[in-house]
Motif scaffolding. Structure first.
Motif, PDB file in Angstrom:
ATOM      1  N   ILE A  51       0.858  -1.083   0.090  1.00  0.00           N
ATOM      2  CA  ILE A  51      -0.257  -0.067  -0.093  1.00  0.00           C
ATOM      3  C   ILE A  51       0.849   1.268  -0.115  1.00  0.00           C
ATOM      4  O   ILE A  51       1.786   1.498   0.716  1.00  0.00           O
ATOM      5  CB  ILE A  51      -0.938   0.091   1.275  1.00  0.00           C
ATOM      6  N   ASP A  52       0.381   2.264  -0.918  1.00  0.00           N
ATOM      7  CA  ASP A  52       1.436   3.313  -1.059  1.00  0.00           C
ATOM      8  C   ASP A  52       0.998   4.466  -0.027  1.00  0.00           C
ATOM      9  O   ASP A  52       0.598   5.562  -0.349  1.00  0.00           O
ATOM     10  CB  ASP A  52       1.505   3.856  -2.290  1.00  0.00           C
ATOM     11  N   GLU A  53       0.894   4.061   1.143  1.00  0.00           N
ATOM     12  CA  GLU A  53       0.712   5.108   2.432  1.00  0.00           C
ATOM     13  C   GLU A  53       2.240   5.620   2.581  1.00  0.00           C
ATOM     14  O   GLU A  53       2.405   5.222   3.463  1.00  0.00           O
ATOM     15  CB  GLU A  53       0.084   4.515   3.429  1.00  0.00           C
ATOM     16  N   SER A  54       2.467   6.886   1.817  1.00  0.00           N
ATOM     17  CA  SER A  54       3.738   7.142   1.556  1.00  0.00           C
ATOM     18  C   SER A  54       4.547   7.059   2.625  1.00  0.00           C
ATOM     19  O   SER A  54       5.724   6.775   2.767  1.00  0.00           O
ATOM     20  CB  SER A  54       3.816   8.334   0.571  1.00  0.00           C
ATOM     21  N   LEU A  55       4.343   8.021   3.794  1.00  0.00           N
ATOM     22  CA  LEU A  55       4.986   8.316   5.036  1.00  0.00           C
ATOM     23  C   LEU A  55       4.530   7.697   6.041  1.00  0.00           C
ATOM     24  O   LEU A  55       4.863   8.287   7.214  1.00  0.00           O
ATOM     25  CB  LEU A  55       5.231   9.988   5.049  1.00  0.00           C
ATOM     26  N   ASP A  56       3.603   6.604   5.963  1.00  0.00           N
ATOM     27  CA  ASP A  56       3.352   6.056   7.182  1.00  0.00           C
ATOM     28  C   ASP A  56       2.502   6.527   8.308  1.00  0.00           C
ATOM     29  O   ASP A  56       2.965   6.436   9.418  1.00  0.00           O
ATOM     30  CB  ASP A  56       4.694   5.056   7.676  1.00  0.00           C
ATOM     31  N   VAL A  57       1.818   7.464   7.852  1.00  0.00           N
ATOM     32  CA  VAL A  57       0.923   8.248   9.020  1.00  0.00           C
ATOM     33  C   VAL A  57       0.119   7.185   9.750  1.00  0.00           C
ATOM     34  O   VAL A  57      -0.198   7.076  10.826  1.00  0.00           O
ATOM     35  CB  VAL A  57      -0.071   9.157   8.302  1.00  0.00           C
ATOM     36  N   TRP A  58      -0.445   6.197   8.969  1.00  0.00           N
ATOM     37  CA  TRP A  58      -1.461   5.067   9.816  1.00  0.00           C
ATOM     38  C   TRP A  58      -0.423   4.463  10.713  1.00  0.00           C
ATOM     39  O   TRP A  58      -1.058   4.187  12.085  1.00  0.00           O
ATOM     40  CB  TRP A  58      -1.801   4.020   8.744  1.00  0.00           C
ATOM     41  N   ALA A  59       0.617   3.910  10.201  1.00  0.00           N
ATOM     42  CA  ALA A  59       1.361   3.053  11.213  1.00  0.00           C
ATOM     43  C   ALA A  59       2.099   3.910  12.280  1.00  0.00           C
ATOM     44  O   ALA A  59       1.994   3.317  13.520  1.00  0.00           O
ATOM     45  CB  ALA A  59       2.613   2.355  10.431  1.00  0.00           C
ATOM     46  N   CYS A  60       2.299   5.030  12.306  1.00  0.00           N
ATOM     47  CA  CYS A  60       2.771   5.901  13.265  1.00  0.00           C
ATOM     48  C   CYS A  60       1.864   6.798  14.036  1.00  0.00           C
ATOM     49  O   CYS A  60       1.933   6.813  15.256  1.00  0.00           O
ATOM     50  CB  CYS A  60       3.908   6.930  12.718  1.00  0.00           C
ATOM     51  N   HIS A  61       0.715   7.096  13.193  1.00  0.00           N
ATOM     52  CA  HIS A  61      -0.110   8.071  14.134  1.00  0.00           C
ATOM     53  C   HIS A  61      -1.374   7.285  14.539  1.00  0.00           C
ATOM     54  O   HIS A  61      -1.731   7.034  15.697  1.00  0.00           O
ATOM     55  CB  HIS A  61      -0.531   9.266  13.282  1.00  0.00           C
ATOM     56  N   GLY A  62      -1.687   6.398  13.575  1.00  0.00           N
ATOM     57  CA  GLY A  62      -3.089   5.425  13.743  1.00  0.00           C
ATOM     58  C   GLY A  62      -2.763   4.454  14.667  1.00  0.00           C
ATOM     59  O   GLY A  62      -3.557   4.311  15.681  1.00  0.00           O
ATOM     60  N   MET A  63      -1.488   3.652  14.695  1.00  0.00           N
ATOM     61  CA  MET A  63      -1.372   2.386  15.357  1.00  0.00           C
ATOM     62  C   MET A  63      -0.799   3.149  17.019  1.00  0.00           C
ATOM     63  O   MET A  63      -1.209   2.543  17.692  1.00  0.00           O
ATOM     64  CB  MET A  63      -0.390   1.561  14.736  1.00  0.00           C
ATOM     65  N   ALA A  64       0.141   4.126  16.812  1.00  0.00           N
ATOM     66  CA  ALA A  64       0.758   4.549  18.114  1.00  0.00           C
ATOM     67  C   ALA A  64      -0.433   5.080  18.872  1.00  0.00           C
ATOM     68  O   ALA A  64      -0.554   4.994  20.183  1.00  0.00           O
ATOM     69  CB  ALA A  64       1.890   5.478  17.926  1.00  0.00           C
ATOM     70  N   GLY A  65      -1.393   5.783  18.153  1.00  0.00           N
ATOM     71  CA  GLY A  65      -2.455   6.544  18.855  1.00  0.00           C
ATOM     72  C   GLY A  65      -3.567   5.469  19.496  1.00  0.00           C
ATOM     73  O   GLY A  65      -4.117   5.590  20.573  1.00  0.00           O
ATOM     74  N   THR A  66      -3.841   4.382  18.550  1.00  0.00           N
ATOM     75  CA  THR A  66      -4.645   3.424  19.067  1.00  0.00           C
ATOM     76  C   THR A  66      -3.943   2.669  20.436  1.00  0.00           C
ATOM     77  O   THR A  66      -4.587   2.514  21.361  1.00  0.00           O
ATOM     78  CB  THR A  66      -4.679   2.108  18.215  1.00  0.00           C
ATOM     79  N   TRP A  67      -2.562   2.586  20.378  1.00  0.00           N
ATOM     80  CA  TRP A  67      -1.819   1.922  21.693  1.00  0.00           C
ATOM     81  C   TRP A  67      -1.805   2.804  22.674  1.00  0.00           C
ATOM     82  O   TRP A  67      -2.264   2.434  23.906  1.00  0.00           O
ATOM     83  CB  TRP A  67      -0.319   1.417  21.229  1.00  0.00           C
TER      84      TRP A  67
END
Lengths: 113, 406
Positions: B306-322
């Protein structure tokens, strides 16, 4: 007259320059270039994992010397840039130059070198 | 009113203002040279647009008098009635308009975070439309649900000290949804896309870390012990996140600067909902775990191509979820009596409420963003054409170059 174009590693520049100067080859030109040899490239770090860089930063050293001097200059470059590491030490291209002109005085060929 | 509180909230608002252009620099360093200005401009234009949106109607929708626990009313359009007197529901010791200003900075940074998902091929005009729609239809309702008086998640007892759910989960999940709609960058996964300036990314990280003291410390809305506590846990979590990322990277090969910068940001994201409710040792655990989680999800996103280019989901979405879940684990009334006890202190209720708020934020942001993205893509196109992308967005969208040649 011969033109020597040597692609070298950035870290070898100081030593080559110093040895060339001592041997009387003062005038030279250096370009920052990107390129690759048969090795194809290296891995650099990304946030998670690595990525491949297939064009590396190198320097192109260019100098034009008298016919009888060029083997000496080439030997100096080889001596200073050879290493035990495999790959990446560079290449030297030598070609014949038709004419050299010093812009300030209009002198030509050997007198202009 | 309290002059110390007013002074601190004004300073905190100014610190957070710095964070939105900092996001632009953070992202800007990671793109190719031909898209540097474009990437910085995405964040900077949000600062402009949402300042106006917030004053005109955004603040009223988010914090205005409640309608059915879902949205704020229109009574405060154009800041009507939002003046120098305190609003005791939100902050009793500072002018109401100071609270509005502080919240404005949160509303601004959130869409700017999403921009990392679609750099290097987004059409600028479509981005501006996206930001206006997304802020109005996703951010403003979410802010009302969790922070607005009468909001239904607030009524359930969800804790979000400084915006882990409202800001980081919604923006991170929105980034994933946008990446699924907009086309990939040409050559994605095949050609090398080298970052143009890691120092610029690190500079953005430094400004973010600095600004985050206002972000989290300011959320106390007073110059008091709670504000100091929030800043301490924030600083600790950033360091724990950065160190963890360094160790992970080192084990695999070498400790990269871009990795350490990412780890710091991820630690900051995760502590955001928890910073006013947990102790310093918990902050270390929260920040360190966040790095491991985000690292894993970057690799997963890579594998999914998936070209989620700068990993906003992994960094903000997942760390925010945690961070939201961690708040339900580590929160303690001994730290903040106005909060609640978490799982670690024998309270299951808070943990479940935090889980519920995470699910709501995920589903709401993902669905709404997907709809908005589809609507824009079908009417005018989200991305530029391939030629404009190859030339670079700096020239094709803005008629400029970051560095003039010669």
């Amino acid at each position: 007259m011969k033109k020597i174009e040597a692609i070298i590693k950035e870290e070898n520049l100081d030593a080559v320059k110093e040895s060339l100067t001592q041997a009387g080859f003062v005038g030279l030109t250096v370009y920052a270039v990107k390129g690759r040899g048969t090795g194809g490239g290296i891995q650099l770090e990304w946030r998670a994992g690595t990525y491949k860089v297939d064009l590396l930063n190198k320097l192109m050293l260019m100098l034009v010397v008298k016919e009888e001097d060029y083997q000496r200059a080439v030997d100096i470059i080889i001596r200073e840039c050879q290493s035990d590491h495999t790959g990446g030490a560079g290449k030297i291209f030598v070609s014949t130059v038709d004419e050299v002109i010093r812009i300030r005085t209009g002198e030509r060929n050997d007198a202009a070198l | 009113m309290n002059t110390g509180d007013i002074a601190w909230v004004l300073i905190a608002s100014s610190l957070i203002m710095l964070m939105t252009p900092a996001v632009g620099l953070f992202y800007g360093g990671m793109v190719r040279r031909k898209n540097l200005l474009s990437t910085i401009m995405l964040s900077f234009s949000v600062l402009i647009l949402i300042t106006l949106q917030w004053v005109l109607f955004g603040y009223s929708l988010s914090f205005g008098p409640d309608i059915g626990h879902i949205i704020g009313g229109l009574q405060w359009l154009g800041l009507k009635g939002v003046g120098w007197e305190p609003n005791t529901d939100y902050a009793a010791t500072i002018p109401h308009i100071a609270f509005m200003l502080f919240q404005m900075k949160f509303a601004i940074i959130t869409p700017a975070l999403i921009s990392g998902a679609f750099v290097e091929r987004i059409r600028f005009s479509s981005f501006l439309i996206f930001v206006l729609l997304w802020s109005t239809l996703v951010y403003d309702p979410m802010a009302h649900w969790i922070w607005g008086v009468g909001g239904w998640l607030k009524n359930l007892g969800a804790l979000d000290f400084a915006g882990g759910t409202v800001i980081h989960i919604t923006s991170g999940v929105a980034a994933l949804a946008m990446a699924l709609v907009i086309r990939k960058r040409k050559g994605f996964g095949k050609v090398t896309m080298e970052p143009n300036s890691i120092p610029l990314t690190l500079f953005g990280t430094i400004l973010l870390w600095f600004g985050w003291f206002g972000f989290n410390g300011g959320s106390a809305l007073a110059a008091n012990g709670l504000a100091v506590h929030a800043i301490v846990t924030t600083n600790v979590a950033a360091a724990a996140g950065a160190l963890t990322w360094m160790i992970i990277g080192w084990q695999k090969s070498r400790p990269s600067v871009i990795g350490v910068a990412t780890g710091a940001v991820v630690g900051l994201v995760a502590i955001t909902p928890a910073c006013g409710f947990v102790d310093a040792i918990s902050a270390i655990v929260i920040g360190a775990t966040a790095s491991a989680i985000s690292y894993f999800f970057i690799q997963l996103r890579n594998r999914l191509n998936i070209d989620e280019s700068l990993d906003v989901w992994a960094c903000h979405g997942m760390a925010g979820t945690w961070g939201a879940i961690a708040t339900g684990i580590f929160a303690s009334k001994a730290i903040n009596p106005a909060g609640a006890d978490g799982l670690l202190y024998g309270n299951v209720h808070l943990f479940l409420v935090q889980l519920a708020s995470v699910v709501v934020a995920w589903v709401f942001s993902f669905t709404m963003t997907l709809l908005i993205a589809k609507a824009i893509d079908m009417t005018r196109g989200l991305s530029v054409d391939e030629h404009a992308e190859e030339v670079g967005l700096d020239i094709s969208q803005h008629g400029e170059e970051a560095y003039a040649s010669i």
